[in-house]
Enzyme design. Structure first.
Site: not given
Ligand code: ADP
Ligand code: MG
Length: 399
Positions: A36, A204, A355, A378
């Protein structure tokens, strides 16, 4: 993009207040990943070359303002001193750190600034009014400088005193980092070359409702992976064992499935495990065969092939959310292969936001392989949701 950028401001010999995102991980005074800070260097170096007097400020972690004991603890933990020290090793300029966010010492340091020198102010969140966009605080910070540059993309979705308040008072412009982010994300979201394939995964459904909603409106295909896929399977009447499931989102998933028809592409097989651990027993199973005591932790090999096929010929790809638990090697393959497929596309605009997705792409060795990997978790999510970011909206358009 039509916003004022730092090149449109008269900054020579001027005091320029720059909001950067120096919210870096620090352990015992040592900075972990300085990405960053490095990302803000083009703007900082430009200002130094222009003989500006540069005043930098940023938030660092969170500071509680309800419990005085906690406030002191948080302030101690989130002191900007190591960041200023590290910055001094990255620039060819004098860097002065001020321990305070306001007052005589800060004002003196700013008044003593010479052309081509830097003052770093203490963590903006030491001030209770920062996250409330307090007008008095904004006026105070604005009084220190002649103009303002917004280069903290990761904070641009928050209307705080240091992101929006000061920009409403001073002549303001975007820095190079924010300009680059907005250009890359806007090209994908507002003006995509087609076919436009979006990929959404991660943990989620509830975190990603608005992202899926918006991408279903604007993309040609939306591929779903990660933990959120299991709520969709449930919506199709399948059993998902111990997989991540949000019961209260099953109806919403049904609604998405009905509305999206064949635009929405779900996984067809899964890597399932008997526990959430690297040494778990694993199997490859179709969606109909998830054992009741197993959990789905990655997309399976047939899904990888399916997603590769869907990606073929894409001219725009927007990706948010890993395909599996990429942090553990046995469940990283889906994310890795999707990364690879995207990186092999020719003449495509490929953008990652989020992230963990950005971390996954970098960790798996694809840092240089995408058109753009957003630095704002975010903020990039809100951009993909089609929302306007207050820290960018506040900057005036060019005449
Ligand atoms: P981002 O930060 O890119 O928006 P998220 O925070 O929504 O992504 O999701 C990232 C997390 O989702 C990772 O830590 C990953 O381990 C978890 N994840 C991905 N697939 C699964 C799964 N099938 N079951 C549980 N956790 C998962
Ligand atoms: Mg995340």
């Amino acid at each position: 993009m039509n916003k004022m950028t730092v090149k449109d401001l008269d900054v020579k010999h001027k005091k320029v207040l720059v909001r950067v995102d120096f919210n870096v991980p620090i352990q015992d005074g040592v900075i972990g990943d300085d990405n960053r800070i490095v990302s803000a260097l083009p703007t900082i170096n430009y200002l130094l070359e222009q003989k500006a007097r540069v005043i930098l400020f940023s938030h660092l972690g969170k500071v509680d303002h309800k419990d005085p004991e906690k406030t002191e603890k948080d302030k101690k933990k989130n002191n900007m001193a190591p960041v200023a020290k590290h910055l001094a090793t990255l620039v060819d300029a004098k860097v002065t750190f001020v321990e305070e966010t306001r007052g005589a010492i800060l004002e003196e340091a700013v008044n003593n600034l010479q052309d081509g020198e830097i003052v770093v102010i203490q963590n903006t969140r030491y001030e209770k009014g920062e996250s409330k966009n307090d007008p008095e605080l904004s006026r105070y910070w604005a009084s220190l400088a002649d103009c303002f540059v917004s280069d903290a993309f990761g904070s641009s979705h928050r209307a705080h005193a240091s992101t929006v308040g000061v920009a409403e008072i001073l002549p303001s412009a975007l820095g190079f980092l924010v300009e680059k982010e907005v250009k890359a994300l806007s090209a994908a979201i507002f003006n995509p070359k087609r076919p436009f394939v979006a990929i959404v995964g991660g943990a989620k459904v509830s975190d990603k409702i608005a992202v899926v909603e918006n991408l279903l409106n604007i993309a040609d295909k939306v591929l779903i992976g990660g933990g959120m896929a299991y709520t969709f399977f449930k919506a199709q009447g399948l059993e998902v064992g111990n997989s991540l499931l949000e019961e209260d989102r099953v109806e919403l998933a049904k609604d998405f499935l009905t509305r999206a028809k064949d635009k929405l592409v779900l996984p067809i097989d899964n890597i399932v495990a008997d526990k959430f651990a690297v040494d778990a027993n694993t199997k490859v199973v179709s969606n109909k065969e998830i054992p009741s005591d197993y959990m789905g932790l990655d997309i399976g090999p047939e899904t990888i092939e399916l997603f590769k096929k869907e990606l073929q010929g894409a001219k725009t790809v927007v990706w948010n959310g890993p395909m599996g638990v990429f942090e553990m090697e046995p469940f990283a393959k889906g994310t890795l292969e999707v990364c690879r497929a995207i990186s092999e596309l020719e003449d495509a605009n490929t953008v990652i936001g989020g992230g963990d997705s950005a971390a996954a792409a970098i960790q798996l060795g694809f840092k240089e392989k995408f058109t753009h990997i957003s630095t704002g978790g975010g903020a990039s999510l809100e951009f993909m949701e089609g929302k306007q970011l207050p820290g960018i909206e506040v900057i005036a358009n060019k005449e």
